[in-house]
Design an enzyme around this catalytic site. Structure first.
Site, PDB file in Angstrom:
ATOM      1  N   ASP A  60       0.873  -1.166   0.000  1.00  0.00           N
ATOM      2  CA  ASP A  60       0.000   0.000   0.000  1.00  0.00           C
ATOM      3  C   ASP A  60       0.917   1.225   0.000  1.00  0.00           C
ATOM      4  O   ASP A  60       2.134   1.106   0.183  1.00  0.00           O
ATOM      5  CB  ASP A  60      -0.886  -0.038   1.255  1.00  0.00           C
ATOM      6  CG  ASP A  60      -1.743   1.199   1.412  1.00  0.00           C
ATOM      7  OD1 ASP A  60      -2.299   1.657   0.399  1.00  0.00           O
ATOM      8  OD2 ASP A  60      -1.858   1.701   2.542  1.00  0.00           O
TER       9      ASP A  60
ATOM     10  N   ASP B 270       0.022   5.103   1.308  1.00  0.00           N
ATOM     11  CA  ASP B 270      -0.042   6.011   2.453  1.00  0.00           C
ATOM     12  C   ASP B 270      -0.060   5.252   3.766  1.00  0.00           C
ATOM     13  O   ASP B 270      -0.870   4.351   3.974  1.00  0.00           O
ATOM     14  CB  ASP B 270      -1.288   6.889   2.339  1.00  0.00           C
ATOM     15  CG  ASP B 270      -1.231   7.787   1.121  1.00  0.00           C
ATOM     16  OD1 ASP B 270      -0.222   8.490   0.970  1.00  0.00           O
ATOM     17  OD2 ASP B 270      -2.176   7.766   0.316  1.00  0.00           O
TER      18      ASP B 270
END
Length: 263
Positions: free
Chosen positions: A7, A9
């Protein structure tokens, strides 16, 4: 070959509190919108996947009237898109300024995976330009070029829906049983699990107290050796990987076996 899918953020860098939140608020200010999100406000907004989707939570009848916005749905969508484009520009400038450091261990583990022939990817619901900015910050330009990036609106549903991970697996021709996802949130974990992928979690500023049931491993960070050593705090380790003092590629490869680790 195995694949390592990050992922963005909260995983590559702790961007939510120090990047996205101020970028949202500066955008609201520039457009004269009667809202500023506090830290606690934004923690709630993070339960909604996608920046445009978070902005759309503002669009109550009272807010639309107070801000003088159009009421026609298509015109509102165009307005949100303008806000989001500007927010992305502000966010990229924050990242380029170098004030947000990468999270420990990301570059080290990604480089080790690349050297071992693993496929590298990022799968995120953030806008693609934002994701690429953070990836270059975290991995460096040369290693970042080795990643496939899946981001933004290429799928119809954002996390916690599994669409972005299903898209990445299909596009890259991966065996789901040979994929390790690195996430930082419950929504991201749910997306990975519903796509049939194994997931390790590195908790971030807003997520440490979330429910990570189903994760193969939960740690405070991937960690790094000296000179500025960051050790890994193991929060959940159902398979007995015991990744200390920091997570190595071998620990992530072990998670794919699905069996308790002998000690």
């Amino acid at each position: 070959m195995p694949a390592l899918v990050f992922d963005c953020d909260g995983v590559l860098a702790d961007t939510e509190r120090y990047g996205h939140l101020p970028a949202f608020n500066r955008t609201f200010e520039e457009f004269g919108l009667p809202v500023r999100w506090s830290d606690s406000d934004y923690a709630e907004k993070l339960k909604v996947g996608g920046g445009k989707e978070r902005m759309k939570t503002l669009l109550t009848p009272d807010f639309i009237a107070e801000a003088g916005l159009p009421t026609e749905p298509g015109a509102l969508d165009e307005q949100v898109a303008r806000w989001h484009r500007r927010k992305t520009e502000i966010y990229q400038a924050i990242i380029a300024g170098g004030a947000i450091p990468p999270r420990p261990g990301v570059r080290r583990v990604a480089a080790e995976a690349d050297a071992a022939g693993w496929t590298l990817a990022v799968a995120s619901t953030s806008a693609e330009p934002s994701v690429r900015s953070v990836l270059e910050l975290a991995a460096g330009p040369e290693l970042a070029a080795r990643f496939s990036v899946f981001a933004g609106d290429i799928v119809p549903r954002k996390k916690p829906a599994p669409d972005i991970y299903e898209y990445a697996v299909d596009h890259l021709g991966l065996d789901p049983a040979a994929v390790v996802v690195i996430e930082d949130s419950r929504n991201g974990l749910r997306a990975a699990l519903d796509a049939g992928l194994g997931c390790a979690v590195t908790t971030s500023a807003y997520t440490r107290q979330e429910d990570f049931t189903g994760a193969l491993l939960v740690v405070s960070s991937l960690g790094d050796p000296g000179p500025e050593e960051t050790t890994t705090e193991v929060l959940s380790d159902p398979l007995g990987a015991d990744p200390r003092p920091f997570v190595r590629l071998a620990d992530l490869a072990f998670l794919l076996t699905g069996a308790p680790r002998p000690h």
